[in-house]
Design an enzyme around this catalytic site. Sequence first.
Site, short mmCIF file in Angstrom:
data_model
loop_
_atom_site.label_atom_id
_atom_site.label_comp_id
_atom_site.label_asym_id
_atom_site.label_seq_id
_atom_site.Cartn_x
_atom_site.Cartn_y
_atom_site.Cartn_z
N ARG A 43 42.40 4.97 -46.15
CA ARG A 43 43.66 4.50 -45.55
C ARG A 43 43.66 4.60 -44.02
NH1 ARG A 43 47.86 6.80 -49.77
NH2 ARG A 43 46.99 5.85 -51.64
N ASP A 154 64.91 8.89 -45.32
CA ASP A 154 63.46 8.87 -45.53
C ASP A 154 62.82 9.40 -44.27
OD1 ASP A 154 61.59 7.26 -47.75
OD2 ASP A 154 60.59 7.56 -45.83
C1 LIG Z 1 57.55 6.11 -53.76
S1 LIG Z 1 58.82 6.11 -52.52
C2 LIG Z 1 60.23 6.45 -53.53
C3 LIG Z 1 61.37 5.49 -53.27
C4 LIG Z 1 62.56 5.61 -54.20
N1 LIG Z 1 63.09 6.95 -54.22
C5 LIG Z 1 62.21 5.18 -55.61
O1 LIG Z 1 61.97 6.04 -56.47
O2 LIG Z 1 62.14 3.98 -55.86
C6 LIG Z 1 58.49 7.68 -51.73
C7 LIG Z 1 59.12 7.80 -50.33
O3 LIG Z 1 59.09 9.17 -49.95
C8 LIG Z 1 59.04 9.22 -48.54
N2 LIG Z 1 58.63 10.57 -48.14
C9 LIG Z 1 57.44 11.19 -48.28
N3 LIG Z 1 57.48 12.43 -47.78
C10 LIG Z 1 58.74 12.62 -47.31
C11 LIG Z 1 59.40 13.71 -46.68
N4 LIG Z 1 58.77 14.86 -46.41
N5 LIG Z 1 60.69 13.57 -46.35
C12 LIG Z 1 61.35 12.41 -46.60
N6 LIG Z 1 60.77 11.34 -47.18
C13 LIG Z 1 59.48 11.44 -47.54
C14 LIG Z 1 58.03 8.13 -48.19
O4 LIG Z 1 58.18 7.69 -46.86
C15 LIG Z 1 58.40 7.05 -49.23
O5 LIG Z 1 59.25 6.09 -48.68
#
Ligand SMILES: C[S@@+](CC[C@H](N)C(=O)[O-])C[C@H]1O[C@@H](n2cnc3c(N)ncnc32)[C@H](O)[C@@H]1O
Length: 292
Positions: A43, A154
Site C-alpha cells: 500500500r 472518522d
Molecule cells: C470499514 S470503515 C467502516 C465504515 C462504517 N462504520 C461501516 O461499517 O460501514 C472503517 C473506518 O474506520 C476509520 N478509522 C480507522 N481507525 C480509526 C480511528 N482510530 N479513529 C476513527 N476512525 C478510524 C477509517 O478511516 C475508516 O473510514
Amino acid sequence: MSTTTTAGPAKMTEEQFTKLRQIIYQRSGIWFAEGKKYVLESRLTQRLKQLEMDDFEQYAMLLSIGPYREDEFNEMFSRITINETSFFRNQPQLDVFENKVLPILLEARKATKRLRLWSAACSSGEEPYTLAMMVHRSLGVRLPDWHVEILGTDLSQKMLLAAESGEYGQYAVSNTDPLILNRYFQKTPTGSYTIDPTIKSMVRFERHNLKDTLAARRHGEWDVIFCRNVMIYFDQPMREGCLKMFHQMLADDGVLFIGHSETIRLPELYSARSEPHAFAYTKAENEVSHVA
Ligand SMILES: C[S@@+](CC[C@H](N)C(=O)[O-])C[C@H]1O[C@@H](n2cnc3c(N)ncnc32)[C@H](O)[C@@H]1O
C-alpha cells in the site's frame, strides 16, 4: 541502492516494519500483526515513489519528525485503511435499530424530544445518513418538533470531505431500496446520487480519533452509538478502551451497535440484545439498576 526502482512493492526490513507499525498504532490504534508487512509494503510503495524516497527508513523519518509529519500521516492513513461502507449496510441489523430500538427511545424521550445518535468511524458518511433516513421516516410529520442530532466521525479527513459532499456513486447505493433511492436521493446528470437536503441537514461530521477517549467526552451522552467494522483492526487494549469509552458515553437505556464480525466480551459492562442479527448491546443490567 534504491528499493523503489524495481517493479512490484518496495522491500521493507523487519526493523522498518516495526517502526512503521508502531507509528500507526500510536496514532490510530490500528495494529498490523506479524505477517502483515506485505500489506504496508504494497500500500505504501507508490507513495515512496511519489516522494522519490529510497526506502521505508526515510519514510518512517518523515512520519516522525519535521513540519509535514501530520500531513503525511493523513496521507498514509488514507492508503492503509479500509473505508468500505455503503447505505443500508447490514439491513437485518438496521431493522433492529429502526423497528425495535428507535420506537422505544422515541417513547422514552417524548418529554424532552431530544435524540442523539453517534456514528463512530463513519467513513464516507453512508452510515449516519442511513440512520437519518430511518429517523426521518419514523418521526414523519413529528420531525420538526424534535431536536435530532446525528454525528458522524472518522479519523480520515479525506473520508469526511466525501461525507460532507453528500454525493455518491452507484456502489454506495447498491443495497438501497428503489423507493428510498427515489425519496431521499437525487440522480445527477453524471449518474451520481446526491442526498436530499433535509437528510443532509440532520447529520454533522467531525474528525475524531477513537484513540482519543478523552476528546470523545466533550460530545456528551448518546442514545445510540454505531461503531461498526473498525474495532476489528484494533488490538485488544485499544478495543477495550473504545468499549469503556462508549459505555461512559451511552445513556443508561442507550444501545451500542457493532459490526457483524465483532463481539464484546465485557459482561460487567455490556449485555447483548437477544434479537438475531442485532449485534447490539445495552449497558449491563446490574449497572442500570444501580443508576435508578
Ligand atoms: C470499514 S470503515 C467502516 C465504515 C462504517 N462504520 C461501516 O461499517 O460501514 C472503517 C473506518 O474506520 C476509520 N478509522 C480507522 N481507525 C480509526 C480511528 N482510530 N479513529 C476513527 N476512525 C478510524 C477509517 O478511516 C475508516 O473510514
